[in-house]
Scaffold this motif. Structure first.
Motif, PDB file in Angstrom:
ATOM      1  N   TYR A 509       0.924  -1.178   0.040  1.00 24.19           N
ATOM      2  CA  TYR A 509      -0.020  -0.039  -0.047  1.00 24.19           C
ATOM      3  C   TYR A 509       0.709   1.230   0.036  1.00 24.19           C
ATOM      4  CZ  TYR A 509      -3.868  -3.181   1.242  1.00 24.19           C
ATOM      5  OH  TYR A 509      -4.835  -4.173   1.364  1.00 24.19           O
ATOM      6  N   HIS A 510       2.061   1.316   0.534  1.00 26.98           N
ATOM      7  CA  HIS A 510       2.787   2.112   0.722  1.00 26.98           C
ATOM      8  C   HIS A 510       3.456   2.816  -0.829  1.00 26.98           C
ATOM      9  CE1 HIS A 510       5.459  -0.948   0.769  1.00 26.98           C
ATOM     10  NE2 HIS A 510       6.495  -0.536   0.639  1.00 26.98           N
ATOM     11  N   GLY A 520       5.481   7.270   1.108  1.00 27.00           N
ATOM     12  CA  GLY A 520       5.234   5.902   1.407  1.00 27.00           C
ATOM     13  C   GLY A 520       6.186   5.207   2.253  1.00 27.00           C
ATOM     14  N   LEU A 521       6.036   4.732   3.588  1.00 23.03           N
ATOM     15  CA  LEU A 521       6.990   4.142   4.396  1.00 23.03           C
ATOM     16  C   LEU A 521       6.724   2.405   4.664  1.00 23.03           C
ATOM     17  CD1 LEU A 521       7.585   6.895   6.827  1.00 23.03           C
ATOM     18  CD2 LEU A 521       8.997   6.182   4.943  1.00 23.03           C
ATOM     19  N   LEU A 522       7.499   1.727   4.957  1.00 24.06           N
ATOM     20  CA  LEU A 522       7.295   0.200   5.163  1.00 24.06           C
ATOM     21  C   LEU A 522       7.775   0.037   6.466  1.00 24.06           C
ATOM     22  CD1 LEU A 522       6.048  -2.428   4.136  1.00 24.06           C
ATOM     23  CD2 LEU A 522       8.552  -2.938   3.393  1.00 24.06           C
ATOM     24  N   LEU A 523       6.921  -0.643   7.185  1.00 21.53           N
ATOM     25  CA  LEU A 523       7.349  -1.400   8.719  1.00 21.53           C
ATOM     26  C   LEU A 523       7.334  -2.766   8.544  1.00 21.53           C
ATOM     27  CD1 LEU A 523       6.396   0.994  11.442  1.00 21.53           C
ATOM     28  CD2 LEU A 523       8.922   0.182  11.041  1.00 21.53           C
ATOM     29  N   GLU A 533      11.457   5.334  14.931  1.00 20.40           N
ATOM     30  CA  GLU A 533      12.109   6.133  13.975  1.00 20.40           C
ATOM     31  C   GLU A 533      11.535   6.261  12.740  1.00 20.40           C
ATOM     32  OE1 GLU A 533      13.515   3.787  15.801  1.00 20.40           O
ATOM     33  OE2 GLU A 533      15.252   4.441  16.544  1.00 20.40           O
ATOM     34  N   VAL A 534      10.713   5.174  12.352  1.00 25.31           N
ATOM     35  CA  VAL A 534       9.853   5.268  11.191  1.00 25.31           C
ATOM     36  C   VAL A 534       8.716   6.139  11.343  1.00 25.31           C
ATOM     37  CG1 VAL A 534       8.214   4.189   9.413  1.00 25.31           C
ATOM     38  CG2 VAL A 534      10.514   3.102  10.066  1.00 25.31           C
ATOM     39  N   LEU A 535       8.151   6.115  12.438  1.00 22.11           N
ATOM     40  CA  LEU A 535       7.038   7.093  12.970  1.00 22.11           C
ATOM     41  C   LEU A 535       7.451   8.562  13.018  1.00 22.11           C
ATOM     42  CD1 LEU A 535       5.217   4.750  15.660  1.00 22.11           C
ATOM     43  CD2 LEU A 535       4.579   4.924  13.120  1.00 22.11           C
ATOM     44  N   ARG A 536       8.661   8.793  13.558  1.00 21.19           N
ATOM     45  CA  ARG A 536       9.227  10.074  13.633  1.00 21.19           C
ATOM     46  C   ARG A 536       9.357  10.608  12.216  1.00 21.19           C
ATOM     47  NH1 ARG A 536       7.670  11.707  18.615  1.00 21.19           N
ATOM     48  NH2 ARG A 536       8.740  10.653  20.165  1.00 21.19           N
ATOM     49  N   ASP A 537       9.955   9.745  11.145  1.00 21.84           N
ATOM     50  CA  ASP A 537      10.255  10.091   9.955  1.00 21.84           C
ATOM     51  C   ASP A 537       8.741  10.460   9.351  1.00 21.84           C
ATOM     52  OD1 ASP A 537      10.933  10.650   7.215  1.00 21.84           O
ATOM     53  OD2 ASP A 537      11.513   8.238   7.057  1.00 21.84           O
ATOM     54  N   ALA A 538       7.773   9.524   9.472  1.00 22.79           N
ATOM     55  CA  ALA A 538       6.443  10.087   8.957  1.00 22.79           C
ATOM     56  C   ALA A 538       5.840  11.501   9.388  1.00 22.79           C
ATOM     57  CB  ALA A 538       5.700   9.070   9.276  1.00 22.79           C
ATOM     58  N   GLN A 539       6.224  11.738  10.758  1.00 25.19           N
ATOM     59  CA  GLN A 539       5.977  13.052  11.217  1.00 25.19           C
ATOM     60  C   GLN A 539       6.683  14.278  10.634  1.00 25.19           C
ATOM     61  OE1 GLN A 539       6.676  11.959  15.660  1.00 25.19           O
ATOM     62  NE2 GLN A 539       4.712  13.006  15.848  1.00 25.19           N
ATOM     63  N   VAL A 549       1.776   7.583   4.292  1.00 27.54           N
ATOM     64  CA  VAL A 549       1.009   6.246   4.473  1.00 27.54           C
ATOM     65  C   VAL A 549       2.206   5.292   4.753  1.00 27.54           C
ATOM     66  CG1 VAL A 549       0.175   4.065   3.276  1.00 27.54           C
ATOM     67  CG2 VAL A 549      -0.497   6.350   2.723  1.00 27.54           C
ATOM     68  N   VAL A 550       2.148   4.644   6.108  1.00 24.18           N
ATOM     69  CA  VAL A 550       2.950   4.052   6.637  1.00 24.18           C
ATOM     70  C   VAL A 550       2.408   2.618   6.653  1.00 24.18           C
ATOM     71  CG1 VAL A 550       4.514   3.410   8.804  1.00 24.18           C
ATOM     72  CG2 VAL A 550       3.753   5.680   8.228  1.00 24.18           C
ATOM     73  N   ASN A 551       2.949   1.680   5.956  1.00 17.75           N
ATOM     74  CA  ASN A 551       2.357   0.417   5.733  1.00 17.75           C
ATOM     75  C   ASN A 551       3.075  -0.695   6.809  1.00 17.75           C
ATOM     76  OD1 ASN A 551       0.908  -1.853   4.565  1.00 17.75           O
ATOM     77  ND2 ASN A 551       2.328  -2.273   2.951  1.00 17.75           N
ATOM     78  N   ILE A 552       2.155  -1.065   7.856  1.00 16.08           N
ATOM     79  CA  ILE A 552       2.876  -1.799   9.006  1.00 16.08           C
ATOM     80  C   ILE A 552       2.453  -3.303   8.931  1.00 16.08           C
ATOM     81  CG2 ILE A 552       3.123  -1.966  11.530  1.00 16.08           C
ATOM     82  CD1 ILE A 552       2.065   0.731  11.690  1.00 16.08           C
ATOM     83  N   LEU A 553       3.296  -4.135   8.569  1.00 11.27           N
ATOM     84  CA  LEU A 553       3.107  -5.662   8.251  1.00 11.27           C
ATOM     85  C   LEU A 553       2.941  -6.311   9.880  1.00 11.27           C
ATOM     86  CD1 LEU A 553       5.354  -6.475   5.165  1.00 11.27           C
ATOM     87  CD2 LEU A 553       3.143  -5.300   5.319  1.00 11.27           C
TER      88      LEU A 553
END
Length: 566
Positions: A509-510, A520-523, A533-539, A549-553
């Motif tokens: 989805y990202h 788009g970011l992937l976790l 760190e990824v959440l901070r990057d999204a912020q 969009v952060v796609n969290i598997l």
């Protein structure tokens, strides 16, 4: 002699009248017994342990009419008919929006000359199909729409996603029927199939309530509780007044965040257990619908006070499952303020609030332990949501759209203040996410708008990231991607033995969001130690003006085992 002769017919009139009256009464009773199915029940005994269900009857009729495809978007109301169709070889094709399912059925009808069939869940599932059904009506396409519905016993009692569906579809369909008894499924569907194809072809609608689709033992379990009512405290909606009263409270819906993030009077967990000991329960703005188990969870030993502007909602189900000690029709906020004035000087047992807070702490500790439990693949959603809770800023607005992932988030992620939590509400509508986020960001441009999506629900909102990009609306979307409609499969698989229509994919989805111009970011498990760190990057990207969009598997846990989707 003339007088006696004249009196004789008068004397014989009364026995004749009594005989006629008795005969009429007997005929009426026999007619009522027939209408209620009492004679049928004497001949055909119910096997209460049988695993057979009404969905099998539906599938049999469809196969007999040559139906090859059943288009759907899964929902707990219709699981039995989907499973039954799969078992007898009808291909079940699940879409990402209910309107698409009906459009597909319409295409089948146009190309094959047979009836195209779609099945969708109750309430918003059905309302989502209206455009496609109207299109089929104008195009004279023979389409059969099968719709789930609340149990017949719970109609007009505030069941989940329960509305007057028949009135909605009568102007659109040649034939509309609501099946009330299992034995009526086959003849009703035969009539519907005939109506769709006879004369001027067109769409038809058949409503199938839960209690005619599911096995008897499951219906009995849900409709006839074996445990005594437990009780549930309502929502309180006046910050200063609640604080002055000093009463421990639970908050739900738009009341979330009313007391801030860590107010000592806000108890978040163990609501039912807490109410077992409550002397008095104040339901302030709450309704005894499906969210309060129709009032069955309220303890009969508690004195219940309910306040609501709407009298009908205020007394919902009070004729069956509960009784208020006092019912006050009026504004909730004004009532609580007046209550404070009337109780001025009243003190409460401080150990009661402390007892509830201690239960809260114990539950939170259990959540921390659950977060450390390994999952078979990808990330533990409980741990991820705990880290989201730690990362959210105080000015954030939370928009939640989905089933299982959002249900877990409701236990773990706290609203930062009043009017900072937006969810679908009592109708349980999927697809609110993008629209709610768009409106929220425009109204509160300085707030960080975070959207929590299940991967199923995100299918409704994905394309709107084009809207966010074009209108420069920076929001953050977190997708709990477990490759499935997990809230439905949690119940469907153990109860009906199939995951049909519940499976999705670990879709990128990202990348789709990036194709629309968003970030788009992937976790995944490879970044298990980099979640924050990824959440901070999204912020940061959001602050730079980009929708993200952060796609969290995520993997599957037993965190919400036992939750139901109807």
């Amino acid at each position: 002699m003339e007088t006696l002769a004249a009196a004789a017919p008068a004397r014989s009139f009364f026995p004749s009248f009594l005989l006629l009256a008795c005969g009429t009464l007997v005929a009426a009773l026999l007619g009522a017994a027939h209408w209620l199915g009492l004679f049928y029940q004497l001949v055909h005994k119910v096997d209460k342990a049988s695993i057979q269900h009404g969905g099998e009857n539906v599938a049999a009729v469809l196969r007999a009419h040559g139906v090859r495809f059943l288009f759907t978007l899964v929902g707990g109301h219709i699981s039995p008919l989907l499973v039954a169709c799969e078992k007898i070889g009808i291909r079940v094709v699940d879409t990402r929006h209910e309107v698409t399912a009906v459009f597909a059925a319409d295409a089948v009808a146009r190309l094959t000359g047979t009836v195209g069939v779609a099945a969708v869940t109750a309430g918003p599932g059905l309302t989502n199909t209206v455009t496609a059904v109207k299109n089929a009506q104008i195009a004279q396409s023979p389409v059969l729409l099968l719709g789930g519905a609340a149990s017949t016993l719970l109609q007009n009692r505030g069941a989940l996603q329960a509305i007057d569906q028949m009135s909605l579809f009568r102007p659109l369909c040649k034939f509309c029927a609501s099946v009330r008894r299992v034995r009526d499924i086959v003849p009703t569907l035969r009539l519907a199939m005939a109506a769709a194809q006879s004369g001027t072809p067109g769409p038809v609608f058949v409503e199938l309530p839960i209690d005619v689709l599911y096995p008897y033992f499951m219906v009995q379990k849900e409709m006839v509780p074996t445990k005594p009512p437990k009780g549930l405290m309502g929502r309180v909606v006046s910050w200063a007044a609640v604080e002055t009263l000093g009463i421990p409270c639970f908050l739900g819906g738009m009341a979330r965040g009313l007391l801030g993030r860590n107010h000592p009077l806000h108890i978040r967990q163990n609501r039912s257990a807490a109410l077992k000991k409550a002397d008095v329960v104040l339901l302030a703005g709450a309704v005894c619908d499906f969210r309060l188990s129709y009032g069955r969870v309220l303890s009969r030993s508690s004195k219940i006070i309910i306040v609501n502007r709407n009298r009908k909602e205020m007394l919902l189900n009070s004729d069956m499952f509960w009784k208020p000690q006092e019912a006050v029709q009026g504004d909730v906020g004004s009532f609580v303020v007046k209550l404070v004035e009337g109780l001025k000087g009243q003190t409460w047992a401080s150990d009661w609030a402390e007892e509830l807070r201690e239960a809260d702490r114990q539950k939170e500790q259990a959540f921390r332990e659950k977060a450390l439990t390994p999952v078979a693949q990808h990330l533990n959603p409980v741990r991820v949501l705990q880290l989201v809770e730690e990362t959210l800023p105080d000015n954030s607005i939370l928009v939640v759209d989905g089933g299982d992932f959002v249900g877990t988030a409701a236990h773990l992620v706290q609203s930062r203040g009043p009017l900072r939590w937006l969810d679908p509400g009592a109708f349980g509508t999927l697809g609110v996410g993008a629209g709610f986020a768009l409106g929220a960001k425009l109204c509160r441009p300085d707030a960080e708008v975070w959207c929590l999506f299940g991967d199923g629900a995100f299918g409704y909102s994905l394309i709107e990231f084009d809207t966010f990009v074009r209108h420069k609306i920076p929001v953050i979307a977190l997708i709990g991607n477990d490759a499935g409609w997990t809230q439905i499969s949690r119940e469907q698989v153990p109860c009906l033995g199939s995951n049909v229509a519940c499976g999705l994919a670990y879709t990128d989805y990202h990348k789709a969001a990036m194709g629309l111009g968003a970030q788009g970011l992937l976790l995944s498990r490879e970044k298990e130690d980099q979640v924050v760190e990824v959440l901070r990057d999204a912020q940061q990207q959001c602050r730079d003006g980009h929708p993200v969009v952060v796609n969290i598997l995520i993997g599957r846990t037993d965190f919400r085992d036992g939750s139901i989707a109807v």
